[in-house]
Design a protein around this motif. Structure first.
Motif, PDB file in Angstrom:
ATOM      1  N   PRO A  25       0.824  -1.205   0.000  1.00  0.00           N
ATOM      2  CA  PRO A  25       0.000   0.000   0.000  1.00  0.00           C
ATOM      3  C   PRO A  25       0.856   1.252   0.000  1.00  0.00           C
ATOM      4  CG  PRO A  25       0.092  -0.953   2.196  1.00  0.00           C
ATOM      5  CD  PRO A  25       0.775  -1.924   1.283  1.00  0.00           C
ATOM      6  N   PRO A  26       0.344   2.376  -0.528  1.00  0.00           N
ATOM      7  CA  PRO A  26       1.117   3.614  -0.533  1.00  0.00           C
ATOM      8  C   PRO A  26       1.319   4.161   0.873  1.00  0.00           C
ATOM      9  CG  PRO A  26      -1.142   4.013  -1.247  1.00  0.00           C
ATOM     10  CD  PRO A  26      -0.977   2.519  -1.135  1.00  0.00           C
ATOM     11  N   VAL A  27       2.472   4.807   1.083  1.00  0.00           N
ATOM     12  CA  VAL A  27       2.754   5.438   2.356  1.00  0.00           C
ATOM     13  C   VAL A  27       3.252   6.843   2.089  1.00  0.00           C
ATOM     14  CG1 VAL A  27       3.267   3.306   3.572  1.00  0.00           C
ATOM     15  CG2 VAL A  27       5.069   4.446   2.324  1.00  0.00           C
ATOM     16  N   ASN A  28       3.202   7.710   3.096  1.00  0.00           N
ATOM     17  CA  ASN A  28       3.541   9.104   2.914  1.00  0.00           C
ATOM     18  C   ASN A  28       4.883   9.487   3.506  1.00  0.00           C
ATOM     19  OD1 ASN A  28       1.055   9.721   1.628  1.00  0.00           O
ATOM     20  ND2 ASN A  28       0.036   9.715   3.618  1.00  0.00           N
ATOM     21  N   ALA A  29       5.332   8.817   4.559  1.00  0.00           N
ATOM     22  CA  ALA A  29       6.565   9.181   5.236  1.00  0.00           C
ATOM     23  C   ALA A  29       7.680   8.235   4.837  1.00  0.00           C
ATOM     24  CB  ALA A  29       6.354   9.154   6.743  1.00  0.00           C
ATOM     25  N   LEU A  30       8.905   8.776   4.751  1.00  0.00           N
ATOM     26  CA  LEU A  30      10.071   7.965   4.423  1.00  0.00           C
ATOM     27  C   LEU A  30      10.753   7.552   5.713  1.00  0.00           C
ATOM     28  CD1 LEU A  30      11.852   6.840   2.142  1.00  0.00           C
ATOM     29  CD2 LEU A  30      13.211   8.927   2.306  1.00  0.00           C
ATOM     30  N   THR A  31      10.584   6.294   6.087  1.00  0.00           N
ATOM     31  CA  THR A  31      11.254   5.751   7.263  1.00  0.00           C
ATOM     32  C   THR A  31      12.037   4.523   6.815  1.00  0.00           C
ATOM     33  OG1 THR A  31       9.325   4.397   7.820  1.00  0.00           O
ATOM     34  CG2 THR A  31       9.494   6.578   8.854  1.00  0.00           C
ATOM     35  N   CYS A  32      13.181   4.295   7.440  1.00  0.00           N
ATOM     36  CA  CYS A  32      14.086   3.242   6.970  1.00  0.00           C
ATOM     37  C   CYS A  32      14.386   2.238   8.061  1.00  0.00           C
ATOM     38  CB  CYS A  32      15.394   3.857   6.479  1.00  0.00           C
ATOM     39  SG  CYS A  32      15.187   5.017   5.109  1.00  0.00           S
ATOM     40  N   SER A  33      14.584   0.996   7.662  1.00  0.00           N
ATOM     41  CA  SER A  33      15.033  -0.043   8.574  1.00  0.00           C
ATOM     42  C   SER A  33      16.522   0.131   8.814  1.00  0.00           C
ATOM     43  CB  SER A  33      14.768  -1.419   7.972  1.00  0.00           C
ATOM     44  OG  SER A  33      15.614  -1.629   6.853  1.00  0.00           O
ATOM     45  N   ALA A  34      17.022  -0.564   9.819  1.00  0.00           N
ATOM     46  CA  ALA A  34      18.455  -0.559  10.048  1.00  0.00           C
ATOM     47  C   ALA A  34      19.162  -1.248   8.887  1.00  0.00           C
ATOM     48  CB  ALA A  34      18.777  -1.285  11.358  1.00  0.00           C
ATOM     49  N   GLU A  35      20.408  -0.863   8.637  1.00  0.00           N
ATOM     50  CA  GLU A  35      21.200  -1.497   7.595  1.00  0.00           C
ATOM     51  C   GLU A  35      21.475  -2.948   7.995  1.00  0.00           C
ATOM     52  OE1 GLU A  35      24.659   0.888   7.142  1.00  0.00           O
ATOM     53  OE2 GLU A  35      23.529   2.714   6.789  1.00  0.00           O
ATOM     54  N   VAL A  36      21.359  -3.854   7.024  1.00  0.00           N
ATOM     55  CA  VAL A  36      21.535  -5.277   7.317  1.00  0.00           C
ATOM     56  C   VAL A  36      22.454  -5.920   6.291  1.00  0.00           C
ATOM     57  CG1 VAL A  36      19.273  -5.450   8.399  1.00  0.00           C
ATOM     58  CG2 VAL A  36      19.515  -5.945   5.967  1.00  0.00           C
ATOM     59  N   GLY A  37      22.985  -7.079   6.643  1.00  0.00           N
ATOM     60  CA  GLY A  37      23.797  -7.847   5.724  1.00  0.00           C
ATOM     61  C   GLY A  37      25.109  -7.160   5.397  1.00  0.00           C
ATOM     62  N   ASN A 243       8.235   2.361  -2.097  1.00  0.00           N
ATOM     63  CA  ASN A 243       9.294   1.843  -1.246  1.00  0.00           C
ATOM     64  C   ASN A 243      10.642   1.868  -1.953  1.00  0.00           C
ATOM     65  OD1 ASN A 243       7.595   0.586   1.123  1.00  0.00           O
ATOM     66  ND2 ASN A 243       6.572   0.021  -0.796  1.00  0.00           N
ATOM     67  N   LEU A 244      11.670   2.162  -1.172  1.00  0.00           N
ATOM     68  CA  LEU A 244      13.025   2.208  -1.701  1.00  0.00           C
ATOM     69  C   LEU A 244      13.857   1.074  -1.114  1.00  0.00           C
ATOM     70  CD1 LEU A 244      14.004   6.002  -1.446  1.00  0.00           C
ATOM     71  CD2 LEU A 244      13.081   4.779  -3.411  1.00  0.00           C
ATOM     72  N   TRP A 245      14.610   0.425  -1.973  1.00  0.00           N
ATOM     73  CA  TRP A 245      15.644  -0.511  -1.559  1.00  0.00           C
ATOM     74  C   TRP A 245      16.974   0.134  -1.914  1.00  0.00           C
ATOM     75  CZ3 TRP A 245      14.869  -5.189   0.894  1.00  0.00           C
ATOM     76  CH2 TRP A 245      13.532  -5.619   0.987  1.00  0.00           C
ATOM     77  N   LEU A 246      17.881   0.184  -0.946  1.00  0.00           N
ATOM     78  CA  LEU A 246      19.139   0.897  -1.136  1.00  0.00           C
ATOM     79  C   LEU A 246      20.308   0.028  -0.709  1.00  0.00           C
ATOM     80  CD1 LEU A 246      17.783   4.144   0.485  1.00  0.00           C
ATOM     81  CD2 LEU A 246      18.572   4.055  -1.887  1.00  0.00           C
ATOM     82  N   ILE A 247      21.418   0.166  -1.439  1.00  0.00           N
ATOM     83  CA  ILE A 247      22.680  -0.446  -1.042  1.00  0.00           C
ATOM     84  C   ILE A 247      23.631   0.675  -0.662  1.00  0.00           C
ATOM     85  CG2 ILE A 247      24.607  -1.923  -1.712  1.00  0.00           C
ATOM     86  CD1 ILE A 247      21.978  -3.394  -1.668  1.00  0.00           C
ATOM     87  N   THR A 248      24.149   0.637   0.557  1.00  0.00           N
ATOM     88  CA  THR A 248      25.084   1.664   1.005  1.00  0.00           C
ATOM     89  C   THR A 248      26.450   1.426   0.361  1.00  0.00           C
ATOM     90  OG1 THR A 248      25.831   0.415   2.928  1.00  0.00           O
ATOM     91  CG2 THR A 248      23.874   1.824   3.210  1.00  0.00           C
TER      92      THR A 248
END
Length: 257
Positions: A25-37, A243-248
């Motif tokens: 579902p659509p969301v309005n705020a950008l919140t991120c999980s902790a970096e993993v792996g 949703n965004l998936w990011l690689i640091t």
């Protein structure tokens, strides 16, 4: 390479990723999980399908609340729901069918492939030349199309718009009807090295210094760029809905909604 290389994902993420394909579902705020792996080189997500590639070119797919290894060594992958294309280390284009990689024909040696738009694909060969092709269910591994006089390092597409990055690091609009540039480009004094386009045609781009920017405006009406997640440097971005998936830059995986 077993599941021990991954740590448990955030509970919010687990609630979203039910089985292999979900509707988010659509969301309005950008919140991120902790970096993993660790040691990730890229991620691509669409329609709830998520595939990652590690720096050793091993592939994993998120399914039934865990990462499952996918056979073979791959340098790039593009996901469009159940349609998955990838590049072997030598640049050969492959399609994932029935749990295995099948060679696509004609055989192209490529640096990049994107299949975000229905039944169409854009290929960037080893010389950065752009090829616009098509495939269909009757011939799932046969590619037909045209090569055009346009040089790009990579291409990203949303539901409607496609953008590429030139060898000079400029973002260039790509007209998928003609597979050519219409002359619209953006740089804002930055060199871009990676990007993706959301279903709402918002562009997310990463600079050569690892900063993540979001376009203010869409399509050919981008007015400026908004810096996101300042303080963290990135090397790869994939958009799946809102949703965004990011690689640091140090190879860790981050999920933002």
């Amino acid at each position: 390479m077993g599941n021990s290389i991954f740590i448990t994902m955030d509970k919010v993420l687990l609630s979203l990723l039910i089985h292999c394909v979900v509707t988010i579902p659509p969301v309005n705020a950008l919140t991120c999980s902790a970096e993993v792996g660790s040691d990730f080189s890229m991620v691509d997500a669409d329609g709830g399908q998520i595939l990652t590639i590690k720096t050793d070119n091993s592939v994993h797919r998120w399914c039934n609340f865990r990462w499952l290894p996918v056979e073979g060594t791959i340098k790039y992958v593009s996901v469009n729901g159940s349609v998955i294309f990838a590049l072997r280390l030598d640049g050969t284009i492959m399609r994932y069918l029935g749990g295995t990689w099948v060679t696509a024909f004609p055989v192209y040696q490529s640096n990049f492939v994107v299949v975000k738009k229905k039944d169409t694909m854009i290929i960037v060969n080893l010389l950065n030349s752009v090829y616009c092709g098509a495939f269909n269910q009757a011939h799932p591994t046969y590619i037909v199309g045209i090569t055009v006089g346009l040089l790009l390092q990579l291409v990203a597409c949303g539901l409607h718009d496609c953008w590429g990055i030139s060898p000079a690091g400029t973002i260039i609009y790509l007209d998928t009807n003609t597979c050519t540039s219409n002359g619209v480009s953006y740089s804002y004094g930055r060199m871009f090295v990676n990007l993706d386009v959301g279903d709402d045609d918002t562009v997310y781009a990463i600079t050569s210094t690892g900063e993540l920017f979001k376009s203010v405006g869409v399509g050919t009406s981008i007015m400026s760029w908004q810096h996101l997640l300042a303080g963290t440097l990135f090397k790869h971005v994939s958009v799946d809905g809102d949703n965004l998936w990011l690689i640091t830059q140090d190879g860790k995986l981050m999920f933002c909604e």
